[in-house]
Design a protein around this motif. Structure first.
Motif, PDB file in Angstrom:
ATOM      1  N   GLY A 167     -15.128  49.250  -9.978  1.00  0.00           N
ATOM      2  CA  GLY A 167     -16.178  50.030  -9.329  1.00  0.00           C
ATOM      3  C   GLY A 167     -17.522  49.745  -9.973  1.00  0.00           C
ATOM      4  O   GLY A 167     -17.599  49.508 -11.186  1.00  0.00           O
ATOM      5  N   HIS A 168     -18.565  49.745  -9.151  1.00  0.00           N
ATOM      6  CA  HIS A 168     -19.909  49.596  -9.709  1.00  0.00           C
ATOM      7  C   HIS A 168     -20.469  51.005  -9.909  1.00  0.00           C
ATOM      8  O   HIS A 168     -20.565  51.767  -8.942  1.00  0.00           O
ATOM      9  CB  HIS A 168     -20.778  48.797  -8.733  1.00  0.00           C
ATOM     10  N   PRO A 169     -20.850  51.375 -11.148  1.00  0.00           N
ATOM     11  CA  PRO A 169     -21.308  52.752 -11.391  1.00  0.00           C
ATOM     12  C   PRO A 169     -22.482  53.159 -10.500  1.00  0.00           C
ATOM     13  O   PRO A 169     -22.643  54.338 -10.198  1.00  0.00           O
ATOM     14  CB  PRO A 169     -21.736  52.736 -12.854  1.00  0.00           C
ATOM     15  N   GLY A 190     -10.749  43.410  -6.732  1.00  0.00           N
ATOM     16  CA  GLY A 190     -11.774  42.894  -7.642  1.00  0.00           C
ATOM     17  C   GLY A 190     -12.943  42.322  -6.858  1.00  0.00           C
ATOM     18  O   GLY A 190     -12.944  42.294  -5.630  1.00  0.00           O
ATOM     19  N   GLY A 191     -13.938  41.859  -7.621  1.00  0.00           N
ATOM     20  CA  GLY A 191     -15.101  41.392  -6.875  1.00  0.00           C
ATOM     21  C   GLY A 191     -15.973  40.464  -7.677  1.00  0.00           C
ATOM     22  O   GLY A 191     -15.532  39.906  -8.678  1.00  0.00           O
ATOM     23  N   GLY A 192     -17.204  40.359  -7.223  1.00  0.00           N
ATOM     24  CA  GLY A 192     -17.928  41.193  -6.302  1.00  0.00           C
ATOM     25  C   GLY A 192     -17.778  42.697  -6.605  1.00  0.00           C
ATOM     26  O   GLY A 192     -17.435  43.102  -7.688  1.00  0.00           O
ATOM     27  N   THR A 193     -18.034  43.448  -5.566  1.00  0.00           N
ATOM     28  CA  THR A 193     -18.057  44.896  -5.743  1.00  0.00           C
ATOM     29  C   THR A 193     -17.204  45.592  -4.688  1.00  0.00           C
ATOM     30  O   THR A 193     -17.675  45.811  -3.562  1.00  0.00           O
ATOM     31  CB  THR A 193     -19.516  45.387  -5.659  1.00  0.00           C
ATOM     32  N   PRO A 194     -15.967  45.956  -5.030  1.00  0.00           N
ATOM     33  CA  PRO A 194     -15.131  46.677  -4.066  1.00  0.00           C
ATOM     34  C   PRO A 194     -15.810  47.943  -3.530  1.00  0.00           C
ATOM     35  O   PRO A 194     -15.647  48.291  -2.359  1.00  0.00           O
ATOM     36  CB  PRO A 194     -13.877  47.015  -4.879  1.00  0.00           C
ATOM     37  N   PHE A 207     -18.756  41.154  -1.858  1.00  0.00           N
ATOM     38  CA  PHE A 207     -20.161  41.510  -1.616  1.00  0.00           C
ATOM     39  C   PHE A 207     -20.761  42.354  -2.744  1.00  0.00           C
ATOM     40  O   PHE A 207     -20.103  43.221  -3.313  1.00  0.00           O
ATOM     41  CB  PHE A 207     -20.284  42.258  -0.290  1.00  0.00           C
ATOM     42  N   CYS A 208     -22.042  42.080  -3.041  1.00  0.00           N
ATOM     43  CA  CYS A 208     -22.827  42.915  -3.965  1.00  0.00           C
ATOM     44  C   CYS A 208     -24.203  43.053  -3.329  1.00  0.00           C
ATOM     45  O   CYS A 208     -24.694  42.083  -2.716  1.00  0.00           O
ATOM     46  CB  CYS A 208     -23.024  42.234  -5.313  1.00  0.00           C
ATOM     47  N   GLU A 209     -24.825  44.210  -3.529  1.00  0.00           N
ATOM     48  CA  GLU A 209     -26.149  44.417  -2.915  1.00  0.00           C
ATOM     49  C   GLU A 209     -27.242  43.673  -3.657  1.00  0.00           C
ATOM     50  O   GLU A 209     -28.274  43.340  -3.097  1.00  0.00           O
ATOM     51  CB  GLU A 209     -26.465  45.917  -2.869  1.00  0.00           C
ATOM     52  N   SER A 210     -27.029  43.498  -4.974  1.00  0.00           N
ATOM     53  CA  SER A 210     -28.111  42.896  -5.764  1.00  0.00           C
ATOM     54  C   SER A 210     -27.490  41.988  -6.833  1.00  0.00           C
ATOM     55  O   SER A 210     -26.399  42.270  -7.346  1.00  0.00           O
ATOM     56  CB  SER A 210     -28.899  44.062  -6.379  1.00  0.00           C
ATOM     57  N   LEU A 211     -28.175  40.890  -7.128  1.00  0.00           N
ATOM     58  CA  LEU A 211     -27.626  39.917  -8.076  1.00  0.00           C
ATOM     59  C   LEU A 211     -27.904  40.305  -9.527  1.00  0.00           C
ATOM     60  O   LEU A 211     -29.057  40.491  -9.911  1.00  0.00           O
ATOM     61  CB  LEU A 211     -28.244  38.539  -7.808  1.00  0.00           C
ATOM     62  N   CYS A 212     -26.867  40.419 -10.330  1.00  0.00           N
ATOM     63  CA  CYS A 212     -27.040  40.584 -11.787  1.00  0.00           C
ATOM     64  C   CYS A 212     -27.083  39.159 -12.336  1.00  0.00           C
ATOM     65  O   CYS A 212     -26.138  38.389 -12.117  1.00  0.00           O
ATOM     66  CB  CYS A 212     -25.873  41.325 -12.404  1.00  0.00           C
ATOM     67  N   THR A 213     -28.120  38.829 -13.063  1.00  0.00           N
ATOM     68  CA  THR A 213     -28.331  37.413 -13.383  1.00  0.00           C
ATOM     69  C   THR A 213     -27.490  36.896 -14.553  1.00  0.00           C
ATOM     70  O   THR A 213     -27.655  35.748 -14.960  1.00  0.00           O
ATOM     71  CB  THR A 213     -29.822  37.158 -13.675  1.00  0.00           C
ATOM     72  N   PHE A 214     -26.584  37.728 -15.072  1.00  0.00           N
ATOM     73  CA  PHE A 214     -25.662  37.238 -16.105  1.00  0.00           C
ATOM     74  C   PHE A 214     -24.313  36.884 -15.487  1.00  0.00           C
ATOM     75  O   PHE A 214     -23.447  36.309 -16.139  1.00  0.00           O
ATOM     76  CB  PHE A 214     -25.423  38.323 -17.174  1.00  0.00           C
ATOM     77  N   CYS A 215     -24.100  37.246 -14.225  1.00  0.00           N
ATOM     78  CA  CYS A 215     -22.751  37.330 -13.658  1.00  0.00           C
ATOM     79  C   CYS A 215     -22.160  35.968 -13.338  1.00  0.00           C
ATOM     80  O   CYS A 215     -22.800  35.134 -12.710  1.00  0.00           O
ATOM     81  CB  CYS A 215     -22.793  38.176 -12.387  1.00  0.00           C
ATOM     82  N   ALA A 216     -20.897  35.774 -13.759  1.00  0.00           N
ATOM     83  CA  ALA A 216     -20.212  34.507 -13.501  1.00  0.00           C
ATOM     84  C   ALA A 216     -19.125  34.653 -12.435  1.00  0.00           C
ATOM     85  O   ALA A 216     -18.303  33.765 -12.271  1.00  0.00           O
ATOM     86  CB  ALA A 216     -19.605  33.991 -14.802  1.00  0.00           C
ATOM     87  N   CYS A 217     -19.098  35.799 -11.726  1.00  0.00           N
ATOM     88  CA  CYS A 217     -18.035  36.019 -10.721  1.00  0.00           C
ATOM     89  C   CYS A 217     -18.395  35.334  -9.405  1.00  0.00           C
ATOM     90  O   CYS A 217     -19.558  35.028  -9.152  1.00  0.00           O
ATOM     91  CB  CYS A 217     -17.866  37.510 -10.452  1.00  0.00           C
ATOM     92  N   HIS A 218     -17.395  35.158  -8.534  1.00  0.00           N
ATOM     93  CA  HIS A 218     -17.653  34.651  -7.177  1.00  0.00           C
ATOM     94  C   HIS A 218     -18.122  35.814  -6.320  1.00  0.00           C
ATOM     95  O   HIS A 218     -17.361  36.747  -6.069  1.00  0.00           O
ATOM     96  CB  HIS A 218     -16.376  34.076  -6.563  1.00  0.00           C
ATOM     97  N   LYS A 219     -19.381  35.769  -5.908  1.00  0.00           N
ATOM     98  CA  LYS A 219     -19.899  36.921  -5.154  1.00  0.00           C
ATOM     99  C   LYS A 219     -20.794  36.440  -4.022  1.00  0.00           C
ATOM    100  O   LYS A 219     -21.219  35.282  -3.992  1.00  0.00           O
ATOM    101  CB  LYS A 219     -20.679  37.871  -6.075  1.00  0.00           C
ATOM    102  N   HIS A 220     -21.094  37.371  -3.133  1.00  0.00           N
ATOM    103  CA  HIS A 220     -21.960  37.069  -1.996  1.00  0.00           C
ATOM    104  C   HIS A 220     -22.946  38.226  -1.925  1.00  0.00           C
ATOM    105  O   HIS A 220     -22.552  39.375  -1.725  1.00  0.00           O
ATOM    106  CB  HIS A 220     -21.091  36.987  -0.733  1.00  0.00           C
ATOM    107  N   HIS A 274     -31.137  41.876 -14.874  1.00  0.00           N
ATOM    108  CA  HIS A 274     -31.428  42.417 -13.542  1.00  0.00           C
ATOM    109  C   HIS A 274     -30.375  43.434 -13.125  1.00  0.00           C
ATOM    110  O   HIS A 274     -29.743  43.327 -12.063  1.00  0.00           O
ATOM    111  CB  HIS A 274     -31.518  41.265 -12.524  1.00  0.00           C
ATOM    112  N   ARG A 275     -30.189  44.422 -13.994  1.00  0.00           N
ATOM    113  CA  ARG A 275     -29.165  45.427 -13.712  1.00  0.00           C
ATOM    114  C   ARG A 275     -29.590  46.725 -14.402  1.00  0.00           C
ATOM    115  O   ARG A 275     -29.144  47.029 -15.514  1.00  0.00           O
ATOM    116  CB  ARG A 275     -27.835  44.941 -14.261  1.00  0.00           C
ATOM    117  N   ILE A 276     -30.463  47.463 -13.758  1.00  0.00           N
ATOM    118  CA  ILE A 276     -30.903  48.723 -14.352  1.00  0.00           C
ATOM    119  C   ILE A 276     -29.885  49.780 -13.986  1.00  0.00           C
ATOM    120  O   ILE A 276     -29.666  50.092 -12.815  1.00  0.00           O
ATOM    121  CB  ILE A 276     -32.316  49.104 -13.845  1.00  0.00           C
TER     122      ILE A 276
HETATM  123  S1  SF4 Z   1     -20.025  41.216  -9.351  1.00  0.00           S
HETATM  124 FE1  SF4 Z   1     -20.843  42.993 -10.465  1.00  0.00          FE
HETATM  125  S2  SF4 Z   1     -21.855  41.995 -12.188  1.00  0.00           S
HETATM  126 FE2  SF4 Z   1     -21.572  40.401 -10.646  1.00  0.00          FE
HETATM  127  S3  SF4 Z   1     -23.473  40.386  -9.385  1.00  0.00           S
HETATM  128 FE3  SF4 Z   1     -21.992  41.728  -8.397  1.00  0.00          FE
HETATM  129  S4  SF4 Z   1     -22.545  43.755  -9.176  1.00  0.00           S
HETATM  130 FE4  SF4 Z   1     -23.421  42.289 -10.563  1.00  0.00          FE
END
Ligand code: SF4
Ligand SMILES: C[S@@+](CC[C@H](N)C(=O)[O-])C[C@H]1O[C@@H](n2cnc3c(N)ncnc32)[C@H](O)[C@@H]1O
Length: 453
Positions: free
Chosen positions: A145-147, A110-114, A59-72, A182-184
């Motif tokens: 970790g997401h800062p 790993g993640g997503g965002t632990p 899970f991530c709260e907001s989409l970073c538009t460069f990200c190639a990971c498997h996320k929800h 999209h990641r301030i």
């Molecule tokens: S995994 Fe990290 S980089 Fe990718 S969308 Fe989620 S927060 Fe952003």
């Protein structure tokens, strides 16, 4: 005349496995075969070296538009409990297949965002895993970790249950780049979480940076690295931006291909970064990592024990790595298996009592030999096929594919060994491709891989 970069910048795998995922052969794989290689590998290695566990927390709260990971992407934190329950059920499914308690040497979240998960839920997860397992005396636990959302309490909770390594996603500190992806994320957020980690006692703090992001210039990279210098992370991942917008679900958008630095321009960003890291006392590790000499990745490079798997480079090789969670990949050394890629499907299958793998590959003897060479090249920039057990059928065909690179001074072949000079390290993926029998047998018809350089 084309430059070397123009000549060799072609789509190619990152070789976190061999065969690479798009070339897994479905005809070699069944769930039963996967379970049998898992049990075999467990019996061979659990009591001697321990096993590795990778947990995917998507899970991530907001989409970073460069990200190639498997996320929800979701802001609904109610999803946490059910997800963690499912991961623990999946763990039970594996533990029930073996007679001994698993001894966990390496654990990575790993993640997503632990750090999407509350400290309470992270603790339930880790305690739950170790109800059924033992910690290896030399275990290394790490997480991403997401800062922007890592709290001091989460860091403390994870430290208290054995985590000593953390990596934070930074990417780039410039506003224009941050807006485009999209990641301030201000420097102060990274500074805060890095300081907390050190105060708490984490022995390795890593920062992820990327070169080749939209609108990124030389000045941006210099600025980002100068800011990074202030915090002295023990490790730096300096990833080449992987542009893979055709992959379902990645969500790369918000900028055009024309906004991306390409070929020489992109490579220059890497060279600038690399030189700056050297000046700051970092050593280059494998393909896209840098580490201080005090860090275990550097020691593993010197001792030639560096290893590469789906988690990237590691100093802790175990032959068995179990991946739990949606989309996680497991590696039994004799086979690979990947879990289904949506949270809903993952939960449904695990709740029905089934291991949720949907595809995989069982390695042939030939695959095992080629994997050895690819690992050698990716980790040590050297390989040799002198020993009988390392010989590849039709080696001359593979070497002929390297003739051009040899002429260009990017690879040296000496009898039955190959080395990649330091200046040619950026081309290591291209060199591995010449040994990649599956790729040579069937060139992909559609876009599968990011560019090699
Ligand atoms: S995994 Fe990290 S980089 Fe990718 S969308 Fe989620 S927060 Fe952003
Ligand atoms: C799961 S994220 C890290 C944790 C957390 N989600 C965050 O963003 O801070 C893993 C890392 O993969 C890298 N990454 C993601 N997409 C990438 C891409 N398209 N190209 C290169 N690196 C990428 C980023 O550096 C990112 O920090």
């Amino acid at each position: 005349m084309k430059s070397l970069i123009q000549k060799y910048n072609i789509p190619g795998p990152r070789y976190t496995s061999y065969p690479t995922v798009p070339f897994w052969d479905a005809s070699t794989f069944t769930k039963e075969k996967w379970i049998s290689t898992f049990k075999h590998s467990f019996d061979e290695s659990n009591s001697s070296e321990g096993i590795s566990l990778y947990i995917h927390l998507p899970f991530c709260e907001s989409l970073c538009t460069f990200c190639a990971c498997h996320k929800h992407i979701t802001k609904r934190h109610e999803v946490e409990e059910e997800y963690i329950e499912t991961v623990l059920k999946e763990w039970d499914l594996y533990v029930n297949l073996v007679d001994e308690k698993p001894i966990v040497k390496e654990l990575h979240l790993g993640g997503g965002t632990p750090t999407f998960f509350s400290k309470e839920n992270l603790k339930i997860l880790i305690d739950g895993l170790f109800k059924k397992a033992i910690k290896h005396p030399e275990s290394e636990f790490s997480f991403e970790g997401h800062p922007s959302n890592t709290t001091k309490e989460q860091l403390q909770t994870l430290f208290d249950v054995g985590f000593t390594r953390v990596s934070f996603g930074v990417q780039d500190y410039n506003e224009k780049v941050q807006k485009a992806i999209h990641r301030i994320q201000p420097f102060e957020a990274v500074e805060q979480v890095t300081k907390w980690s050190r105060e708490i006692g984490y022995t390795s703090v890593s920062h992820d940076l990327i070169f080749g992001l939209p609108f990124q210039t030389k000045e941006n990279v210099i600025y980002t690295i100068n800011k990074t210098k202030e915090l002295q992370p023990d490790r730096i991942s300096f990833y080449s931006y992987a542009h893979v917008p055709w992959v379902k679900g990645v969500g790369q958008r918000g900028f055009n291909e024309d906004d991306l630095p390409k070929n020489e321009e992109k490579r220059e960003l890497y060279e600038i970064g690399k030189d700056l890291f050297f000046e700051l006392g970092y050593e280059e590790i494998g393909m896209d990592h840098f580490a201080l000499k005090t860090d275990s990745l550097y020691k593993a490079t010197i001792n030639k024990t560096l290893h590469r798997n789906f988690m990237g480079y590691t100093s802790n090789k175990t032959q068995l790595m179990i991946g739990l969670g949606m989309s996680a990949i497991s590696d039994s050394w004799y086979g690979f298996a990947q879990n289904v890629k949506t949270v809903k499907e993952y939960q449904k299958i695990v709740n029905s009592g089934e291991i949720p793998v949907f595809r995989g590959h069982i390695l042939s003897k030939e695959d095992e030999v080629i994997r050895k060479h690819i690992l050698n090249m990716m980790c040590h920039f050297y390989t040799s096929w002198k020993e009988e057990s390392t010989q590849i059928e039709n080696i001359d065909m593979h070497l002929s594919l390297l003739e051009e690179m040899q002429k260009d001074g990017l690879v040296k072949i000496d009898g039955s060994s190959l080395s990649i000079p330091e200046h040619a390290r950026p081309y290591v993926r291209n060199i591995c491709m010449a040994f990649d029998k599956k790729l040579q047998q069937k060139q992909p018809e559609t876009k599968l891989f990011s560019m090699t350089i």
